[in-house]
Design a protein around this motif. Structure first.
Motif, PDB file in Angstrom:
ATOM      1  N   THR A 439       0.795  -1.176  -0.190  1.00  0.00           N
ATOM      2  CA  THR A 439      -0.309  -0.371  -0.132  1.00  0.00           C
ATOM      3  C   THR A 439       1.008   1.525   0.074  1.00  0.00           C
ATOM      4  O   THR A 439       0.346   1.953  -0.466  1.00  0.00           O
ATOM      5  CB  THR A 439      -1.086  -0.088   1.452  1.00  0.00           C
ATOM      6  N   ILE A 440       1.305   0.489   1.122  1.00  0.00           N
ATOM      7  CA  ILE A 440       2.705   2.057   1.352  1.00  0.00           C
ATOM      8  C   ILE A 440       3.576   2.842  -0.389  1.00  0.00           C
ATOM      9  O   ILE A 440       3.906   3.685  -1.260  1.00  0.00           O
ATOM     10  CB  ILE A 440       3.258   2.078   2.004  1.00  0.00           C
ATOM     11  N   LEU A 441       3.350   1.716  -1.175  1.00  0.00           N
ATOM     12  CA  LEU A 441       4.651   1.391  -2.043  1.00  0.00           C
ATOM     13  C   LEU A 441       3.680   1.991  -3.422  1.00  0.00           C
ATOM     14  O   LEU A 441       4.419   3.056  -4.119  1.00  0.00           O
ATOM     15  CB  LEU A 441       5.586   0.639  -2.848  1.00  0.00           C
ATOM     16  N   LEU A 442       2.551   2.058  -3.290  1.00  0.00           N
ATOM     17  CA  LEU A 442       1.840   2.443  -4.169  1.00  0.00           C
ATOM     18  C   LEU A 442       1.098   3.882  -4.123  1.00  0.00           C
ATOM     19  O   LEU A 442       0.972   4.213  -4.976  1.00  0.00           O
ATOM     20  CB  LEU A 442       0.294   1.413  -4.142  1.00  0.00           C
ATOM     21  N   LYS A 455      11.281   7.794 -13.055  1.00  0.00           N
ATOM     22  CA  LYS A 455      11.484   6.777 -12.895  1.00  0.00           C
ATOM     23  C   LYS A 455      12.391   7.024 -11.872  1.00  0.00           C
ATOM     24  O   LYS A 455      12.223   5.361 -11.542  1.00  0.00           O
ATOM     25  CB  LYS A 455      13.498   7.493 -13.937  1.00  0.00           C
ATOM     26  N   ARG A 456      12.559   7.559 -10.401  1.00  0.00           N
ATOM     27  CA  ARG A 456      12.998   7.349  -9.594  1.00  0.00           C
ATOM     28  C   ARG A 456      11.955   6.538  -8.850  1.00  0.00           C
ATOM     29  O   ARG A 456      12.192   5.705  -7.940  1.00  0.00           O
ATOM     30  CB  ARG A 456      12.999   9.287  -9.225  1.00  0.00           C
ATOM     31  N   ARG A 457      10.715   6.800  -9.301  1.00  0.00           N
ATOM     32  CA  ARG A 457       9.728   5.771  -8.897  1.00  0.00           C
ATOM     33  C   ARG A 457       9.410   4.649  -9.067  1.00  0.00           C
ATOM     34  O   ARG A 457       9.761   3.308  -7.747  1.00  0.00           O
ATOM     35  CB  ARG A 457       7.950   6.443  -8.853  1.00  0.00           C
ATOM     36  N   LEU A 458      10.066   4.468  -9.882  1.00  0.00           N
ATOM     37  CA  LEU A 458      10.177   3.267 -10.672  1.00  0.00           C
ATOM     38  C   LEU A 458      11.348   2.548  -9.856  1.00  0.00           C
ATOM     39  O   LEU A 458      11.661   1.112  -9.285  1.00  0.00           O
ATOM     40  CB  LEU A 458       9.878   2.602 -12.067  1.00  0.00           C
ATOM     41  N   MET A 459      12.525   2.691  -9.635  1.00  0.00           N
ATOM     42  CA  MET A 459      13.699   2.331  -9.416  1.00  0.00           C
ATOM     43  C   MET A 459      13.402   2.204  -7.394  1.00  0.00           C
ATOM     44  O   MET A 459      13.741   1.809  -6.913  1.00  0.00           O
ATOM     45  CB  MET A 459      14.708   3.977  -8.819  1.00  0.00           C
ATOM     46  N   THR A 460      12.225   3.139  -6.616  1.00  0.00           N
ATOM     47  CA  THR A 460      11.720   3.268  -5.888  1.00  0.00           C
ATOM     48  C   THR A 460      11.169   1.352  -5.092  1.00  0.00           C
ATOM     49  O   THR A 460      11.913   0.815  -4.052  1.00  0.00           O
ATOM     50  CB  THR A 460      10.885   3.681  -5.144  1.00  0.00           C
ATOM     51  N   PHE A 461      10.556   0.983  -6.257  1.00  0.00           N
ATOM     52  CA  PHE A 461       9.674  -0.020  -6.071  1.00  0.00           C
ATOM     53  C   PHE A 461      10.692  -1.011  -5.550  1.00  0.00           C
ATOM     54  O   PHE A 461      10.791  -1.875  -5.624  1.00  0.00           O
ATOM     55  CB  PHE A 461       8.568  -0.214  -7.718  1.00  0.00           C
ATOM     56  N   VAL A 462      11.999  -1.261  -7.328  1.00  0.00           N
ATOM     57  CA  VAL A 462      12.724  -1.803  -6.768  1.00  0.00           C
ATOM     58  C   VAL A 462      13.755  -1.867  -5.974  1.00  0.00           C
ATOM     59  O   VAL A 462      13.839  -2.937  -5.405  1.00  0.00           O
ATOM     60  CB  VAL A 462      13.663  -1.462  -8.589  1.00  0.00           C
TER      61      VAL A 462
END
Length: 715
Positions: A439-442, A455-462
């Motif tokens: 939930t926090i990640l979404l 791009k930073r958000r996607l790296m945060t997911f990884v």
């Protein structure tokens, strides 16, 4: 120093205290969800266990399951309520930032505030460069005139002590801050940090309305410092206002994973805590502002009855001080801060465990306080949660032991109802563990609270997926050690007060890691053999835990090394991509100092002693700061004998206590300086001959040159 302004006696003490109706509604809502989730989980576990009747082992497993599942539900609902609070259409009515109007931000601050930093054998460079950055940041606000800084030292190493004195004087000289930055060294560190703070309150507390407490690794912006005072002025019912300190400066993989996780998951959990704790939050011991008058009057810490570890001096004093402040009628609040409040964390897994050992004993001491009279119910609950934060590891260990025993003795499951209960319980448990993170990640991917670029958000997911792997590997290892810490505390084995290491020098200590974690590897092998012979299916079920225990040594080496994932863009935080001014200032000065020339290795260990004995400026400074009183415990003849041995044989012939006895005596310190400079070469130990040659190589002032060599301060 500025005096306290108008007394708070005539102010409305309810300001800052959440309305009782809102607090009751929030807690009823929150704990209804927690209670319902716990009851459902316990019922499902009972249905699963009771298929063939309840034996003592089943009852034992169910007993340890109840607090574990309660704690899991508390974390789950705290995170979800925090995410909801951050995304609700209307702002939170209890948000303390709403008490400040635009015109309040323009008014001059008249309240006197002491910013105190207790230190104990810390890195002098880091302490004073952090203090410099805070001071300059506060100056930029134009509101610094009513703030004073205090370095409160309990350092018991001679070199640290002398370096602190010289660094303090040079910092005051460079910033023109005499009368604004003060240094005090206690002769005896009674009651550790809490005793240090208490000593300050007794001596100077009545001169200030507020006290802002920092750790040696703390960093705070001037804007936040002024805002906190303004909030306290607008809300006289608040006794303690605690910020959320974000971790910075990590260099190892463990540090950067902790730093990233705190930045991503910390704000929702902080908002969730504020939702249900309301005016009965906890004080974390630093990066918080305290209203001094009620603190001095009501928050003195008595010694617990009996001996350590359960008795004696209270280690986790901050929880108790928060409870005492609330008992006196003042609120303890959390301040939602995403920027401006920072700290550093342990660099290695071994350092984290050393810190946890101390925290565990402190939290376990609170067991007796659960039953003391007069506490607010939420204060008792905070004590209980603090105890469970470590006791839950032992409960988890017992849960696995009971599970192993049941796997060896229990009949196979044939009842569809029992099998269904097991499957539902497993699914619900997985949801409680992982749904908050998802939930926090979404929320981050959608809103971009940390990073705006996609791009930073996607790296945060990884990075979030990667930190899940790291924490999964570390969790069973922490379970074993935390269980051991709890048992040690119960058996009466106390803990020493040691300096916390914040940076690693020279790489990972392989021997330390091996000797720390090899018993964990042995446990995994023995447990795995038992599990295999008990039941192959049980072995598969417990294999993730056993695998993490078996890999304890390589995992500890991996997370404690320098391969932090930085070059791949993993575990990045906003403070790295867009550092605030106060952090950038400190980092620039530390980087400048890092490249400076240091003393030769044979002189480095005794650098403080070298300074005070050879440099007339430092010698005079040290003597002026010592209190001139007759030392009734040490004779003059004994001190003269030590001084002669020091001159003719070198400092390596004396133990730390003997050196400390000399440095505490003004006559001996003065005499040492004269005798060293007037002695002939053949009368000096090789150490002093080398030191004097090095000293005489200085092209500039000896005092300035010594500081530049050591890198104590940025020019």
């Amino acid at each position: 120093m500025s005096m306290i302004g108008a007394s708070t006696a005539n102010l409305n003490l309810t300001a800052g205290m959440p309305p009782p109706r809102i607090a009751r509604t929030r807690r009823a809502t929150f704990f209804s969800f927690v209670g319902l989730g716990t009851i459902v989980g316990v019922w499902l576990m009972y249905v699963y266990l009771s298929e063939h009747g309840m034996r003592w082992s089943e009852w034992g497993l169910l007993a340890v399951f109840v607090p574990l599942y309660y704690q899991l539900n508390v974390g789950f609902w705290t995170a979800l309520f925090g995410v909801w609070l951050m995304n609700r259409p209307k702002p939170d009515p209890l948000d303390l930032w709403r008490t400040l109007k635009p015109e309040d931000m323009e008014e001059d601050i008249t309240a006197s505030t002491a910013i105190i930093m207790p230190v104990f054998n810390e890195d002098v460079t880091r302490v004073f460069e952090g203090l410099r950055a805070i001071y300059l940041s506060l100056e930029q606000t134009g509101q610094s005139k009513n703030y004073d800084f205090f370095i409160l030292s309990d350092s018991n190493q001679t070199s640290q002590w002398i370096e602190e004195e010289t660094a303090w004087l040079e910092l005051c000289r460079q910033l023109n801050a005499f009368g604004r930055i003060f240094y005090r060294k206690r002769r005896k560190p009674i009651n550790r940090k809490s005793g240090n703070v208490s000593d300050f309150c007794r001596r100077w507390g009545k001169r200030y309305r507020y006290m802002l407490v920092l750790d040696a690794d703390s960093l705070m912006s001037g804007g936040l410092l002024t805002s906190m005072v303004r909030i306290m002025e607008k809300n006289p019912g608040i006794g303690i206002l605690q910020t959320f300190p974000k971790q910075i400066g990590a260099e190892t993989l463990l540090g950067r994973v902790m730093q990233f996780s705190q930045a991503l998951y910390g704000p929702p959990f902080m908002a969730g805590l504020d939702y249900w704790q309301c005016g009965e939050a906890n004080f974390w011991g630093h990066n918080a502002i305290i209203r001094l008058e009620p603190f001095i009057k009501n928050c003195a810490l008595p010694a617990l009855p009996g001996k350590e570890p359960f008795g004696g001096h209270i280690l986790s004093h901050d929880f108790v001080e928060a409870a005492l402040m609330r008992k006196a009628g003042y609120a303890v609040r959390l301040l939602n801060t995403n920027r401006g409040s920072y700290e550093e964390g342990p660099p290695t897994l071994v350092d984290m465990l050393k810190r946890d050992r101390r925290w565990c004993q402190g939290n376990m001491q609170h067991f007796w306080l659960l039953f003391a009279k007069g506490w607010h119910p939420m204060s008792r609950l905070n004590f209980l949660h603090g105890i469970l934060s470590y006791a839950s590891s032992l409960l988890w260990f017992f849960f696995l032991i009971f599970s192993t025993f049941l796997a060896a003795t229990r009949l196979p499951h044939n009842n569809p109802q029992s099998i269904l209960a097991e499957q539902i319980l497993l699914g619900v448990t997985i949801m409680l563990i992982f749904l908050p993170k998802v939930t926090i990640l979404l929320d981050e991917v959608i809103t971009g609270r940390l990073f705006k670029p996609l791009k930073r958000r996607l790296m945060t997911f990884v990075s979030s997926m990667a930190d899940t792997v790291v924490f999964t590997l570390m969790a069973p290892v922490l379970m074993i050690f935390h269980s051991q810490f709890v048992v040690y505390t119960v058996l009466g084995k106390g803990v020493r007060w040691v300096t916390q290491r914040r940076k690693i020098d020279g790489g990972v200590d392989w021997a330390e890691v091996f000797f720390t974690f090899w018993p964990v590897t042995v446990i995994s092998v023995v447990w795995g053999v038992i599990g295999w012979f008990v039941s192959h299916s049980f072995f598969i079920w417990i294999s993730p835990i056993l695998g993490a225990l078996f890999l304890a040594i390589p995992v500890a080496l991996l997370v404690s090394g320098g391969s932090s994932g930085f070059r791949f863009g993993l575990f990045t935080t906003p403070e790295e991509t867009d550092p605030p001014t106060v952090l950038a200032t400190m980092n620039e000065n530390l980087l400048e100092i890092k490249g400076r020339i240091h003393l030769p290795p044979e002189l480095e260990k005794h650098h403080g002693l070298l300074q005070v004995c050879l440099d007339p400026y430092v010698n005079g400074l040290h003597v002026s700061l010592l209190r001139r009183r007759k030392n009734i415990h040490v004779s003059r003849a004994y001190l003269d004998q030590l001084a002669s041995r020091l001159i003719h044989e070198g400092p390596q012939c004396l133990n730390p206590q003997e050196i400390k006895a000399m440095i505490h005596d003004t006559e001996t310190v003065t005499d040492l300086h004269y005798r060293l400079w007037s002695a002939r070469d053949h009368e000096l130990a090789p150490f002093w001959a080398t030191a004097i040659r090095q000293y005489n190589l200085a092209a500039s002032s000896p005092f300035t040159h010594t500081l530049a060599q050591r890198g104590t301060l940025a020019a």
